[in-house]
Design a protein around this motif. Structure first.
Motif, PDB file in Angstrom:
ATOM      1  N   PRO A   1      -2.716   9.938  -3.145  1.00 43.31           N
ATOM      2  CA  PRO A   1      -2.493   8.604  -2.094  1.00 43.31           C
ATOM      3  C   PRO A   1      -1.312   8.989  -1.022  1.00 43.31           C
ATOM      4  O   PRO A   1      -1.550   8.481   0.230  1.00 43.31           O
ATOM      5  CB  PRO A   1      -2.214   7.509  -2.751  1.00 43.31           C
ATOM      6  N   ILE A   2      -0.158   9.654  -1.435  1.00 42.64           N
ATOM      7  CA  ILE A   2       0.608  10.010  -0.348  1.00 42.64           C
ATOM      8  C   ILE A   2       0.318  11.180   0.287  1.00 42.64           C
ATOM      9  O   ILE A   2       0.600  11.309   1.450  1.00 42.64           O
ATOM     10  CB  ILE A   2       2.056  10.390  -1.294  1.00 42.64           C
ATOM     11  N   GLY A   3      -0.275  12.014  -0.213  1.00 38.72           N
ATOM     12  CA  GLY A   3      -0.971  13.341   0.371  1.00 38.72           C
ATOM     13  C   GLY A   3      -1.715  12.998   1.453  1.00 38.72           C
ATOM     14  O   GLY A   3      -2.039  13.738   2.457  1.00 38.72           O
ATOM     15  N   GLN A   4      -2.410  11.828   1.578  1.00 44.40           N
ATOM     16  CA  GLN A   4      -3.374  11.706   2.629  1.00 44.40           C
ATOM     17  C   GLN A   4      -2.786  10.797   3.650  1.00 44.40           C
ATOM     18  O   GLN A   4      -3.356  10.284   4.441  1.00 44.40           O
ATOM     19  CB  GLN A   4      -4.521  10.719   1.640  1.00 44.40           C
ATOM     20  N   LEU A   5      -1.461  10.562   3.649  1.00 43.50           N
ATOM     21  CA  LEU A   5      -0.649   9.691   4.829  1.00 43.50           C
ATOM     22  C   LEU A   5      -0.865  10.686   5.951  1.00 43.50           C
ATOM     23  O   LEU A   5      -1.170  12.040   5.709  1.00 43.50           O
ATOM     24  CB  LEU A   5       0.544   9.436   4.369  1.00 43.50           C
ATOM     25  N   PRO A   6      -0.480  10.148   7.279  1.00 44.74           N
ATOM     26  CA  PRO A   6      -0.641  10.941   8.322  1.00 44.74           C
ATOM     27  C   PRO A   6       0.263  12.126   8.193  1.00 44.74           C
ATOM     28  O   PRO A   6       1.483  11.880   7.626  1.00 44.74           O
ATOM     29  CB  PRO A   6      -0.216   9.785   9.560  1.00 44.74           C
TER      30      PRO A   6
ATOM     31  N   THR B   1       0.809  -1.069   0.252  1.00 40.14           N
ATOM     32  CA  THR B   1      -0.072   0.132   0.205  1.00 40.14           C
ATOM     33  C   THR B   1       0.759   1.161  -0.119  1.00 40.14           C
ATOM     34  O   THR B   1       2.152   1.099   0.280  1.00 40.14           O
ATOM     35  CB  THR B   1      -0.992   0.022   1.208  1.00 40.14           C
ATOM     36  N   PRO B   2       0.413   2.299  -0.390  1.00 39.83           N
ATOM     37  CA  PRO B   2       1.154   3.521  -0.511  1.00 39.83           C
ATOM     38  C   PRO B   2       1.801   4.039   0.920  1.00 39.83           C
ATOM     39  O   PRO B   2       0.989   3.884   1.905  1.00 39.83           O
ATOM     40  CB  PRO B   2      -0.040   4.679  -1.032  1.00 39.83           C
ATOM     41  N   SER B   3       2.998   4.271   0.813  1.00 41.12           N
ATOM     42  CA  SER B   3       3.753   4.650   1.986  1.00 41.12           C
ATOM     43  C   SER B   3       4.983   5.699   1.776  1.00 41.12           C
ATOM     44  O   SER B   3       5.012   6.161   0.485  1.00 41.12           O
ATOM     45  CB  SER B   3       4.340   3.140   2.514  1.00 41.12           C
ATOM     46  N   ASP B   4       5.646   6.406   2.503  1.00 41.54           N
ATOM     47  CA  ASP B   4       6.630   7.120   2.152  1.00 41.54           C
ATOM     48  C   ASP B   4       7.804   6.670   1.211  1.00 41.54           C
ATOM     49  O   ASP B   4       8.253   7.253   0.411  1.00 41.54           O
ATOM     50  CB  ASP B   4       7.584   7.703   3.634  1.00 41.54           C
TER      51      ASP B   4
ATOM     52  N   GLU C   1       2.697  13.148  10.248  1.00 43.58           N
ATOM     53  CA  GLU C   1       3.895  13.016  10.697  1.00 43.58           C
ATOM     54  C   GLU C   1       4.734  12.152   9.642  1.00 43.58           C
ATOM     55  O   GLU C   1       6.001  12.311   9.455  1.00 43.58           O
ATOM     56  CB  GLU C   1       3.878  12.187  11.932  1.00 43.58           C
ATOM     57  N   ILE C   2       4.236  11.415   8.820  1.00 39.39           N
ATOM     58  CA  ILE C   2       4.914  10.642   7.692  1.00 39.39           C
ATOM     59  C   ILE C   2       5.103  11.913   6.773  1.00 39.39           C
ATOM     60  O   ILE C   2       6.584  11.987   6.101  1.00 39.39           O
ATOM     61  CB  ILE C   2       4.043   9.638   7.121  1.00 39.39           C
ATOM     62  N   LEU C   3       4.377  12.606   6.223  1.00 39.04           N
ATOM     63  CA  LEU C   3       4.495  13.743   5.360  1.00 39.04           C
ATOM     64  C   LEU C   3       5.650  14.641   5.541  1.00 39.04           C
ATOM     65  O   LEU C   3       6.570  14.898   5.029  1.00 39.04           O
ATOM     66  CB  LEU C   3       3.318  14.480   5.041  1.00 39.04           C
ATOM     67  N   ASP C   4       5.661  14.922   6.967  1.00 38.28           N
ATOM     68  CA  ASP C   4       6.697  16.006   7.586  1.00 38.28           C
ATOM     69  C   ASP C   4       8.025  15.433   7.696  1.00 38.28           C
ATOM     70  O   ASP C   4       9.044  16.150   7.593  1.00 38.28           O
ATOM     71  CB  ASP C   4       6.290  16.255   8.912  1.00 38.28           C
ATOM     72  N   SER C   5       7.898  14.089   7.530  1.00 36.45           N
ATOM     73  CA  SER C   5       9.484  13.378   7.495  1.00 36.45           C
ATOM     74  C   SER C   5      10.061  12.829   6.177  1.00 36.45           C
ATOM     75  O   SER C   5      10.966  12.329   5.838  1.00 36.45           O
ATOM     76  CB  SER C   5       9.527  12.184   8.569  1.00 36.45           C
ATOM     77  N   LEU C   6       9.078  13.335   5.116  1.00 37.61           N
ATOM     78  CA  LEU C   6       9.663  12.845   3.758  1.00 37.61           C
ATOM     79  C   LEU C   6      11.028  13.412   3.465  1.00 37.61           C
ATOM     80  O   LEU C   6      12.076  12.581   2.619  1.00 37.61           O
ATOM     81  CB  LEU C   6       8.506  13.213   2.717  1.00 37.61           C
ATOM     82  N   ASP C   7      11.423  14.660   3.684  1.00 39.64           N
ATOM     83  CA  ASP C   7      12.623  15.085   3.319  1.00 39.64           C
ATOM     84  C   ASP C   7      13.832  14.514   3.915  1.00 39.64           C
ATOM     85  O   ASP C   7      14.742  14.145   3.404  1.00 39.64           O
ATOM     86  CB  ASP C   7      12.732  16.596   3.616  1.00 39.64           C
ATOM     87  N   THR C   8      13.485  14.011   5.223  1.00 41.08           N
ATOM     88  CA  THR C   8      14.543  13.284   5.887  1.00 41.08           C
ATOM     89  C   THR C   8      14.675  11.865   5.438  1.00 41.08           C
ATOM     90  O   THR C   8      15.716  11.453   5.221  1.00 41.08           O
ATOM     91  CB  THR C   8      14.155  13.097   7.560  1.00 41.08           C
ATOM     92  N   PHE C   9      13.325  11.258   5.170  1.00 38.84           N
ATOM     93  CA  PHE C   9      13.442   9.975   4.471  1.00 38.84           C
ATOM     94  C   PHE C   9      14.318   9.850   3.221  1.00 38.84           C
ATOM     95  O   PHE C   9      15.218   9.206   2.997  1.00 38.84           O
ATOM     96  CB  PHE C   9      12.036   9.466   4.438  1.00 38.84           C
TER      97      PHE C   9
END
Length: 323
Positions: free
Chosen positions: A252-257, A37-40, A259-267
């Motif tokens: 689908p990614i934009g609808q993730l929690p 399923t969609p994730s970071d 905290e996940i969206l905020d950590s995309l740059d770090t990921f």
């Protein structure tokens, strides 16, 4: 969250009809089989999909329960393009399935509770992996071969984040997880877990594959897709923040929690720094690394000298995108 998973897991209810002709898979809409399923981890891929859509690609995606189902769906003609590293299936299948783009490398790490300090300590011990026949299964096979051990029971839980949950909850003592989740575990629980010393791997973890007849019959759409992927992978390697900046808030990614969206740059910064993504889509270098790795892992029959990369990769779309 229901909207996020609107297509997820429906594969279990769909019949897998082996032997369907390729023409049954052709149409105006490309059907993409995701292995999770969609994730970071899929954010960059969805950015590429958005770019491809802007250039005229019509697509729909289905998230299957695991990689095996996604592979079977492409082999059967139920889906057009799949996610994974189906080397064993490609060698066995009569259908001419080929990889066209390396999405990520096998940058995975054995993480265990403190009771283990080396790979040798895992002899006879159970281990939690992603999917049967997938990348982490291959890593486990090569560990056994290189270190001279034999794992105990292998259990399968798709998604590194889900395996981390099992590890932290005490439901597993040893697993193999990706770079981002390894870093997260050690930041948060360094006192509880060890990252065991591991040899380096350059082979593919996730790749994009399809039936060669279908690829040639849909050449223009495939080229749009590969062009978009290459543009994102090259820009991401130069500036990992492009993924977060171009993520569609309504997708689908934009609808993730949050905290996940905020950590995309770090990921993505950590993933790029760790060499997870080849800026040029893998190509011949990845194909040769894959043949060596998956042969050693026991997922390809025959020694390296007997294997031809053209039986597993189709380079034309990537070559065209690079020129």
């Amino acid at each position: 969250m229901l909207k996020l998973f609107r297509k997820a897991m429906i594969a279990a209810a769909l019949p897998i009809a082996f032997g369907l002709p390729v023409s049954a898979a052709q149409g105006d809409t490309i059907r993409i089989a995701l292995a999770e399923t969609p994730s970071d981890e899929l954010a960059a891929f969805f950015v590429a999909l958005d770019r491809a859509k802007a250039n005229g690609l019509d697509y729909e995606w289905t998230a299957f329960a695991d990689e095996e189902l996604a592979i079977q769906a492409v082999l059967s003609g139920q889906m057009d393009i799949g996610f994974g590293t189906p080397y064993s299936a490609m060698q066995r299948a009569k259908a001419p399935v080929r990889i066209i783009f390396q999405l990520s490398k096998l940058k995975f790490f054995p993480v265990t509770t403190k009771k283990y300090g080396s790979l040798e300590d895992l002899d006879g011990e159970p281990i939690l992996l992603h999917s049967r026949g997938g990348g982490t299964d291959a890593i486990a096979n090569v560990i056994e071969d290189k270190v001279g051990i034999q794992f105990g029971k292998r259990s399968y839980v798709p998604g590194s984040a889900n395996r981390v949950v099992a590890l932290v909850a005490g439901q597993a003592d040893a697993t193999i997880i990706d770079l981002s989740n390894k870093n997260k575990v050690m930041r948060q629980h360094e006192d509880k877990f060890n990252v065991l010393p591991m040899f380096d791997v350059e082979a593919s973890d996730e790749a994009l594959f399809a039936n060669l007849d279908w690829i040639k019959a849909n050449e223009a759409d495939v080229q749009i897709f590969v062009d978009a992927l290459l543009s994102v992978w090259q820009e991401m390697n130069a500036d990992p923040t492009v993924v977060r900046r171009e993520t569609d808030p309504d997708g689908p990614i934009g609808q993730l929690p949050p905290e996940i969206l905020d950590s995309l740059d770090t990921f993505y910064a950590e993933a790029v720094a760790g060499g997870l993504y080849d800026a040029n889509g893998g190509g011949r270098k990845a194909a040769m690394a894959d043949l060596e790795w998956y042969s050693q892992a026991g997922q390809l029959e025959g020694d390296l000298s007997s294997l031809d990369m053209n039986d597993f990769w189709y380079m034309a779309p990537l070559d065209a995108a690079m020129n």
